[in-house]
Write an enzyme that holds these catalytic residues in place. Structure first.
Site, PDB file in Angstrom:
ATOM      1  N   TYR A  89      13.319  30.887 -17.635  1.00 28.28           N
ATOM      2  CA  TYR A  89      13.015  32.246 -17.188  1.00 28.28           C
ATOM      3  C   TYR A  89      12.832  33.191 -18.360  1.00 28.28           C
ATOM      4  O   TYR A  89      13.093  32.832 -19.515  1.00 28.28           O
ATOM      5  CB  TYR A  89      14.135  32.751 -16.269  1.00 28.28           C
ATOM      6  CG  TYR A  89      15.403  33.154 -16.998  1.00 28.28           C
ATOM      7  CD1 TYR A  89      16.276  32.195 -17.515  1.00 28.28           C
ATOM      8  CD2 TYR A  89      15.717  34.495 -17.202  1.00 28.28           C
ATOM      9  CE1 TYR A  89      17.419  32.573 -18.198  1.00 28.28           C
ATOM     10  CE2 TYR A  89      16.875  34.871 -17.884  1.00 28.28           C
ATOM     11  CZ  TYR A  89      17.719  33.911 -18.376  1.00 28.28           C
ATOM     12  OH  TYR A  89      18.845  34.277 -19.065  1.00 28.28           O
ATOM     13  N   LYS A 123      15.532  28.954 -22.792  1.00 27.95           N
ATOM     14  CA  LYS A 123      16.024  29.999 -21.871  1.00 27.95           C
ATOM     15  C   LYS A 123      16.080  29.409 -20.466  1.00 27.95           C
ATOM     16  O   LYS A 123      15.258  29.696 -19.596  1.00 27.95           O
ATOM     17  CB  LYS A 123      15.153  31.261 -21.949  1.00 27.95           C
ATOM     18  CG  LYS A 123      15.883  32.512 -21.487  1.00 27.95           C
ATOM     19  CD  LYS A 123      15.225  33.765 -22.015  1.00 27.95           C
ATOM     20  CE  LYS A 123      15.724  35.048 -21.383  1.00 27.95           C
ATOM     21  NZ  LYS A 123      17.163  35.285 -21.442  1.00 27.95           N
ATOM     22  N   GLU A 148      26.683  33.775 -30.213  1.00 24.81           N
ATOM     23  CA  GLU A 148      25.973  34.925 -29.628  1.00 24.81           C
ATOM     24  C   GLU A 148      26.773  35.456 -28.445  1.00 24.81           C
ATOM     25  O   GLU A 148      27.785  34.879 -28.047  1.00 24.81           O
ATOM     26  CB  GLU A 148      24.563  34.514 -29.185  1.00 24.81           C
ATOM     27  CG  GLU A 148      24.555  33.472 -28.081  1.00 24.81           C
ATOM     28  CD  GLU A 148      23.153  33.091 -27.594  1.00 24.81           C
ATOM     29  OE1 GLU A 148      22.202  33.866 -27.773  1.00 24.81           O
ATOM     30  OE2 GLU A 148      23.024  32.002 -27.007  1.00 24.81           O
ATOM     31  N   LEU A 173      19.993  31.621 -28.376  1.00 26.18           N
ATOM     32  CA  LEU A 173      18.650  32.006 -27.936  1.00 26.18           C
ATOM     33  C   LEU A 173      18.002  32.835 -29.053  1.00 26.18           C
ATOM     34  O   LEU A 173      18.651  33.713 -29.633  1.00 26.18           O
ATOM     35  CB  LEU A 173      18.722  32.836 -26.656  1.00 26.18           C
ATOM     36  CG  LEU A 173      17.346  33.190 -26.104  1.00 26.18           C
ATOM     37  CD1 LEU A 173      16.721  31.961 -25.433  1.00 26.18           C
ATOM     38  CD2 LEU A 173      17.423  34.331 -25.107  1.00 26.18           C
TER      39      LEU A 173
HETATM   40  N1  PDD Z   1      19.302  37.911 -21.845  1.00 27.87           N
HETATM   41  N2  PDD Z   1      21.168  35.459 -25.880  1.00 27.87           N
HETATM   42  C1  PDD Z   1      21.268  35.173 -24.575  1.00 27.87           C
HETATM   43  C2  PDD Z   1      22.169  34.069 -24.143  1.00 27.87           C
HETATM   44  C3  PDD Z   1      20.530  35.917 -23.630  1.00 27.87           C
HETATM   45  O1  PDD Z   1      20.613  35.620 -22.316  1.00 27.87           O
HETATM   46  C4  PDD Z   1      19.704  36.990 -24.079  1.00 27.87           C
HETATM   47  C5  PDD Z   1      18.859  37.803 -23.137  1.00 27.87           C
HETATM   48  C6  PDD Z   1      19.645  37.258 -25.464  1.00 27.87           C
HETATM   49  C7  PDD Z   1      18.775  38.344 -26.033  1.00 27.87           C
HETATM   50  O2  PDD Z   1      17.409  37.994 -25.976  1.00 27.87           O
HETATM   51  P1  PDD Z   1      16.267  39.095 -25.831  1.00 27.87           P
HETATM   52  O3  PDD Z   1      16.446  40.074 -26.939  1.00 27.87           O
HETATM   53  O4  PDD Z   1      15.014  38.312 -25.992  1.00 27.87           O
HETATM   54  O5  PDD Z   1      16.422  39.725 -24.471  1.00 27.87           O
HETATM   55  C8  PDD Z   1      20.384  36.463 -26.330  1.00 27.87           C
HETATM   56  C9  PDD Z   1      18.429  38.435 -20.834  1.00 27.87           C
HETATM   57  C10 PDD Z   1      18.080  39.858 -21.012  1.00 27.87           C
HETATM   58  C11 PDD Z   1      19.041  38.132 -19.466  1.00 27.87           C
HETATM   59  O6  PDD Z   1      19.360  36.977 -19.255  1.00 27.87           O
HETATM   60  O7  PDD Z   1      19.152  39.018 -18.645  1.00 27.87           O
END
Ligand code: PDD
Length: 284
Positions: free
Chosen positions: A32, A146, A178, A202
């Site tokens: 996703y 993801k 993270e 991620l």
């Molecule tokens: N989450 N690490 C994890 C485990 C994440 O699920 C996310 C993002 C990030 C940050 O990635 P980005 O800057 O590309 O949003 C890091 C999204 C927003 C979510 O699952 O809602």
């Protein structure tokens, strides 16, 4: 009426259904993206399309659209829903098939869905910062994908909530990886330090924008593993994500970070990040 996309068709939200043998539903067999929309424009759309393709490719799901076609569909969805400020949720699963752990026959058709949600900019937390709690990272070893399997992340976030915190910062032994849904960056003596984008985290798009901005403005960066101890001794700490943008962390496990208020470099990066959004999506 809220429109959603199901396998290329625009339908009413209330008519969208998932089959009980969808492999995403049963196995978390899918990937996703969450994409930010400001002023009706997707921010870092190309980066999200690239990561979506990469995640799908990594688990052998073939996207039924080119990136351009997909972007076009999402733009139409934004228009149909009159979305100005919010997010798009986009997901693809391997498809629907009789339950069996192994992949079904090659001709299975993936299920792709997308919907939008209105979401304000989190001004209060961006301004005052948030608290976080540490938790052991119990996830698998392909966190670069993801994937829809978010149980580890969910359990971590729940721990944060139960401790009255905004985010859980995960660590594998001594090494910080993270957040449960964000990347973690610290500042020590003017240097921004963050875990390298390997299979343990991620590759966050917000984090990568911040690293680009650091390069442009000659702010030193080290992408390397750092420990719990380094985190505890950081001058500043912040998290990044599509929905949380650049959020200062002012306490970890009830112990204050630096002076216990958002630090100057975090503030500067917040302002550079806002300029970057405005350059792509218009003024906020
Ligand atoms: N989450 N690490 C994890 C485990 C994440 O699920 C996310 C993002 C990030 C940050 O990635 P980005 O800057 O590309 O949003 C890091 C999204 C927003 C979510 O699952 O809602």
């Amino acid at each position: 009426m809220a429109w959603v996309i199901v396998n290329g068709k625009f339908i009413n939200r209330t008519e969208a259904k998932v089959d009980i043998e969808d492999r995403g539903y049963q196995f978390g067999d899918g990937v996703y993206e969450v994409i930010r929309v400001y002023n009706g424009v997707m921010f870092t759309a190309k980066e999200h399309m690239d990561r979506f393709s990469r995640s799908a490719d990594n688990i052998g799901i073939k996207l039924p659209y080119t990136q351009e076609q997909l972007r076009n569909l999402l733009d139409q969805l934004i228009d149909k829903n009159n979305l100005r400020l919010g997010i798009i949720y986009l997901q693809i699963t391997r498809g629907t098939a009789p339950r069996n752990h192994a992949f079904p026959a090659a001709n299975i058709i993936p299920n792709l869905v997308a919907y939008t949600k209105e979401l304000e900019i989190p001004t209060a937390t961006l301004h005052s910062g948030v608290k976080a709690v540490l938790t052991e990272d119990i996830r698998w070893l392909r966190c670069d994908i993801k994937s829809l399997n978010l149980l580890g992340n969910s359990l971590a976030k729940q721990k944060a909530v139960e401790h009255g915190c905004y985010e859980a910062i995960q660590h594998r032994g001594e090494v910080i990886t993270e957040g449960s849904s964000s990347n973690i960056l610290l500042v020590k003596d003017g240097v921004v330090i963050t875990h390298p984008s390997n299979q343990l985290i991620l590759k966050g798009i917000t984090k990568d924008v911040i690293l680009e901005l650091c390069a442009e403005h000659r702010i030193p960066v080290e992408e390397r593993s750092f420990t719990i101890r380094e985190l505890e001794q950081a001058d500043e700490l912040f998290l990044t994500s599509t929905t949380s943008e650049v959020t200062p962390i002012v306490a970890v496990n009830a112990r204050q970070v630096g002076r216990g208020v958002p630090g100057p470099l975090t503030r500067r990066l917040q302002s550079l990040f806002k300029q970057r959004i405005e350059a792509q999506c218009g003024s906020l």
